[in-house]
Design an enzyme around this catalytic site. Structure first.
Site, mmCIF file in Angstrom:
data_model
loop_
_atom_site.group_PDB
_atom_site.id
_atom_site.type_symbol
_atom_site.label_atom_id
_atom_site.label_comp_id
_atom_site.label_asym_id
_atom_site.label_seq_id
_atom_site.Cartn_x
_atom_site.Cartn_y
_atom_site.Cartn_z
ATOM 1 N N ALA A 91 30.744 51.431 44.192
ATOM 2 C CA ALA A 91 31.068 52.360 43.104
ATOM 3 C C ALA A 91 32.566 52.540 42.916
ATOM 4 C CB ALA A 91 30.417 53.711 43.378
ATOM 5 N N ARG B 92 42.857 47.844 41.293
ATOM 6 C CA ARG B 92 43.833 46.770 41.494
ATOM 7 C C ARG B 92 43.371 45.410 40.970
ATOM 8 N NH1 ARG B 92 45.036 47.292 47.641
ATOM 9 N NH2 ARG B 92 43.082 48.465 47.606
ATOM 10 N N GLY C 225 30.739 46.522 49.201
ATOM 11 C CA GLY C 225 30.539 45.455 48.224
ATOM 12 C C GLY C 225 31.759 44.603 47.945
ATOM 13 N N GLU D 60 41.580 56.257 59.641
ATOM 14 C CA GLU D 60 42.116 55.534 58.486
ATOM 15 C C GLU D 60 43.630 55.406 58.621
ATOM 16 O OE1 GLU D 60 40.294 54.023 55.954
ATOM 17 O OE2 GLU D 60 38.794 54.508 57.463
ATOM 18 N N ASN E 118 38.245 48.406 61.478
ATOM 19 C CA ASN E 118 36.899 48.617 60.940
ATOM 20 C C ASN E 118 36.727 47.650 59.764
ATOM 21 O OD1 ASN E 118 34.508 49.671 59.830
ATOM 22 N ND2 ASN E 118 35.664 51.183 58.623
ATOM 23 N N TYR F 151 29.349 6.451 20.822
ATOM 24 C CA TYR F 151 28.606 7.713 20.883
ATOM 25 C C TYR F 151 27.120 7.415 20.770
ATOM 26 C CZ TYR F 151 26.381 12.069 19.681
ATOM 27 O OH TYR F 151 25.527 13.139 19.677
ATOM 28 N N ALA G 62 28.278 -7.624 14.473
ATOM 29 C CA ALA G 62 29.340 -6.623 14.561
ATOM 30 C C ALA G 62 29.609 -6.022 13.182
ATOM 31 C CB ALA G 62 30.604 -7.268 15.109
ATOM 32 N N ARG H 267 27.684 -7.079 7.083
ATOM 33 C CA ARG H 267 29.128 -7.066 6.997
ATOM 34 C C ARG H 267 29.508 -7.674 5.645
ATOM 35 N NH1 ARG H 267 30.733 -11.028 10.981
ATOM 36 N NH2 ARG H 267 29.304 -9.875 12.302
HETATM 37 C C1 UD1 Z 1 37.483 50.974 53.850
HETATM 38 C C2 UD1 Z 1 37.331 51.773 55.159
HETATM 39 C C3 UD1 Z 1 38.287 51.215 56.203
HETATM 40 C C4 UD1 Z 1 38.046 49.752 56.420
HETATM 41 C C5 UD1 Z 1 38.101 48.982 55.099
HETATM 42 C C6 UD1 Z 1 37.607 47.571 55.317
HETATM 43 C C7 UD1 Z 1 36.689 54.036 54.521
HETATM 44 C C8 UD1 Z 1 37.123 55.435 54.332
HETATM 45 N N1 UD1 Z 1 37.627 53.158 54.880
HETATM 46 O O1 UD1 Z 1 38.752 51.182 53.331
HETATM 47 O O2 UD1 Z 1 38.094 51.906 57.425
HETATM 48 O O3 UD1 Z 1 39.008 49.237 57.329
HETATM 49 O O4 UD1 Z 1 37.243 49.587 54.124
HETATM 50 O O5 UD1 Z 1 37.784 46.801 54.182
HETATM 51 O O6 UD1 Z 1 35.499 53.762 54.396
HETATM 52 N N2 UD1 Z 1 33.156 52.950 47.423
HETATM 53 C C9 UD1 Z 1 32.144 53.620 46.767
HETATM 54 N N3 UD1 Z 1 32.334 54.940 46.449
HETATM 55 C C10 UD1 Z 1 33.451 55.605 46.765
HETATM 56 C C11 UD1 Z 1 34.474 54.915 47.444
HETATM 57 C C12 UD1 Z 1 34.308 53.571 47.764
HETATM 58 O O7 UD1 Z 1 31.102 53.041 46.455
HETATM 59 O O8 UD1 Z 1 33.515 56.796 46.454
HETATM 60 C C13 UD1 Z 1 32.953 51.516 47.772
HETATM 61 C C14 UD1 Z 1 33.960 50.594 47.088
HETATM 62 O O9 UD1 Z 1 33.419 50.116 45.861
HETATM 63 C C15 UD1 Z 1 34.125 49.493 48.107
HETATM 64 C C16 UD1 Z 1 33.843 50.142 49.438
HETATM 65 O O10 UD1 Z 1 33.166 51.334 49.155
HETATM 66 O O11 UD1 Z 1 33.186 48.454 47.913
HETATM 67 C C17 UD1 Z 1 35.092 50.399 50.249
HETATM 68 O O12 UD1 Z 1 35.936 51.271 49.531
HETATM 69 P P1 UD1 Z 1 37.517 51.065 49.472
HETATM 70 O O13 UD1 Z 1 38.103 52.150 48.662
HETATM 71 O O14 UD1 Z 1 37.833 49.663 49.115
HETATM 72 O O15 UD1 Z 1 37.882 51.347 51.004
HETATM 73 P P2 UD1 Z 1 39.140 50.797 51.796
HETATM 74 O O16 UD1 Z 1 40.322 51.611 51.460
HETATM 75 O O17 UD1 Z 1 39.221 49.333 51.651
#
Ligand code: UD1
Ligand code: CA
Length: 458
Positions: free
Chosen positions: A10, A15, A104, A155, A170, A367, A424, A441
């Protein structure tokens, strides 16, 4: 074990600077969400829940008929990964006992690593995939005690200077019991620098309750790399292509340069196949044994049988190519073309929706569209099947052993009987009987222009 997979998708993906959700972008020609589904389906979950949000409707539309069906849950406000996971809980089927949560935006995780996570996490434990990075900037860090026991995840933005020196990160995969999630997720707090509900905070909760925490590491670093922008997308594309190229070479394929070989789909390659540089294989491509592909060749949704050679700069799409054919250089084989064995298609030849039977040759600048060509037919240079009358397409039938002279136009619908010879430069407007020689021809005449003749007489 009754397993559910929750995919968090979500996030805004700001970026990426794109009008489309991140998971609709592709790696190796396959959208990220499809790639993840292909992987998790191999561990046979009982249920898959996708948390979508920003522009997620597009994602939902694209995957509406996905099999097995997905449960779509809208996270209306993006309050963090913990909040996202919480949205899935009411949708989990009653029989679910374990949940694998994944992010995701990590598209290349392998089924082998997921299986290890499932096997190595004891029944009561929570399981994580972690890895050590020489540059862990941006990731959540795994905090362990002196006995190497995992205590919590911090974090980057909340980490102390000491914690920022931790290299173990993580990766974003959590295997947790449904019961624990139901107890922990509602208790998460957003009292942190980003004011978000962090999913990784469940690790500290597990620890407080003395629940064991297991970690496994991925076999390859690229399995846990994320896509946050187009630069990372391109990097992962390369890493994925390199990994595929290695796998093909291990199976015995000769790639003249694995860095200049791209697979965008589902490809199977036989024995003793040689592939030159800048070859792109897309969709479902099957190459038989001893096939040779020259440089700069694009092949999509095509089967090529044993011993066929495709020379430089040829384009082949949705075709079936028999054994021992020679194609190109600079040939274009368009959809619904069927070449039998030992057919030759030369340079600047375009073939569309046509069947060419064995031992026939179309060697230069022709062709052939909407046609059926028999065996041992020779089609001379510059022959055109005129298949389109401005409204409809018509068929050209050329029977066995016909010889079509260079520069012939065949105005379809038309049938050329077997063993006929066309001179031809002929324009064929009516059917040609078998065993005939035909030409229309115009007579060769030499006219001397009066003024030039006078000049010469002087
Ligand atoms: C997250 C982890 C971090 C880890 C990293 C690995 C958290 C707080 N941090 O950071 O520890 O090292 O991934 O790549 O979990 N998403 C939602 N809803 C939200 C927020 C995020 O569905 O409200 C989904 C995003 O679409 C994404 C995933 O969760 O697919 C991770 O979110 P993102 O904001 O990319 O987390 P990172 O800062 O990468
Ligand atoms: Ca991320």
């Amino acid at each position: 074990m009754n397993l559910a997979v929750i995919m968090l998708a979500a996030g805004r993906g700001v970026r990426m600077r794109s009008a489309y959700p991140k998971l609709l972008h592709s790696i190796g020609g396959v959208p990220i969400l499809q790639r993840l589904l292909n992987t998790v389906n191999q561990i046979k979950p009982n249920q898959i829940v996708v948390i979508y949000g920003h522009r997620g409707e597009l994602l939902k539309e694209a995957f509406n008929s996905s099999q097995p069906p997905l449960v779509w849950v809208n996270q209306k406000e993006q309050l963090g990964t913990g909040h996202a996971a919480l949205q899935a809980l009411p949708w989990l089927n009653a029989e679910i006992d374990k949940v694998l949560i994944l992010y995701g935006d990590i598209p290349l995780i392998t089924v082998e690593t997921l299986k290890r996570l499932l096997q190595e996490t004891e029944k009561e434990a929570i399981g994580l995939i972690t890895t050590e990075l020489s540059d862990p900037t941006g990731f959540g860090r795994i905090v362990r005690n002196s006995e190497k026991k995992i205590l919590r995840i911090v974090e980057e933005k909340d980490a102390t200077t000491d914690e920022k020196c931790i290299k173990e990160i993580n990766t974003g995969f959590f295997l947790v019991s449904k019961q624990h999630l139901q107890s922990w997720l509602p208790k998460l707090s957003a009292q942190n620098v980003q004011q978000e509900y962090y999913l990784p905070d469940i690790v500290a909760m597990a620890n407080a309750e003395k629940i064991p925490i297991t970690s496994v590491s991925p076999s390859f670093a690229w399995e846990v790399m994320g896509v946050n922008d187009k630069i990372q997308l391109a990097k992962l594309e390369r890493l994925h292509q390199e990994a595929l190229a290695l796998r093909f070479m291990e199976q015995g394929v000769t790639l003249l340069d694995p860095a200049r070989f791209d697979v965008r789909g589902d490809v199977s390659i036989g024995k003793d196949v040689v592939i030159d540089v800048n070859v792109i294989l897309e969709g479902r491509v099957i190459l038989g044994n001893n096939v040779v592909i020259g440089p700069n060749v694009y092949i999509k949704d095509t089967v090529i049988q044993d011993g066929t050679r495709v020379f430089a700069n040829s384009v082949i799409e949705s075709a079936t190519i028999g054994a021992e054919c020679n194609i190109g250089p600079f040939a274009r084989i368009r959809p619904d073309t069927v070449l039998a064995g030992h057919v030759r298609v030369g340079n600047f030849v375009e073939i569309k929706n046509a069947t060419i039977n064995s031992e026939s040759k179309i060697n230069h600048l022709s062709y052939v569209g909407d046609a059926s060509v028999g065996q041992e037919v020779n089609i001379g240079a510059g022959t055109i099947t005129c298949n389109f009358d401005g409204k409809k397409k018509h068929k050209t039938i050329i029977q066995d052993h016909v010889s079509v002279g260079a520069g012939t136009q065949l105005i379809a619908p038309v049938t050329i009987g077997e063993n006929a010879i066309i001179g031809a430069g002929t324009t064929i407007t009516r059917d040609v009987p078998s065993h005939c020689l035909i030409h229309n021809r115009i007579e060769h005449r030499t006219v001397i222009k009066q003024t030039d003749a006078n000049e010469e007489l002087k």
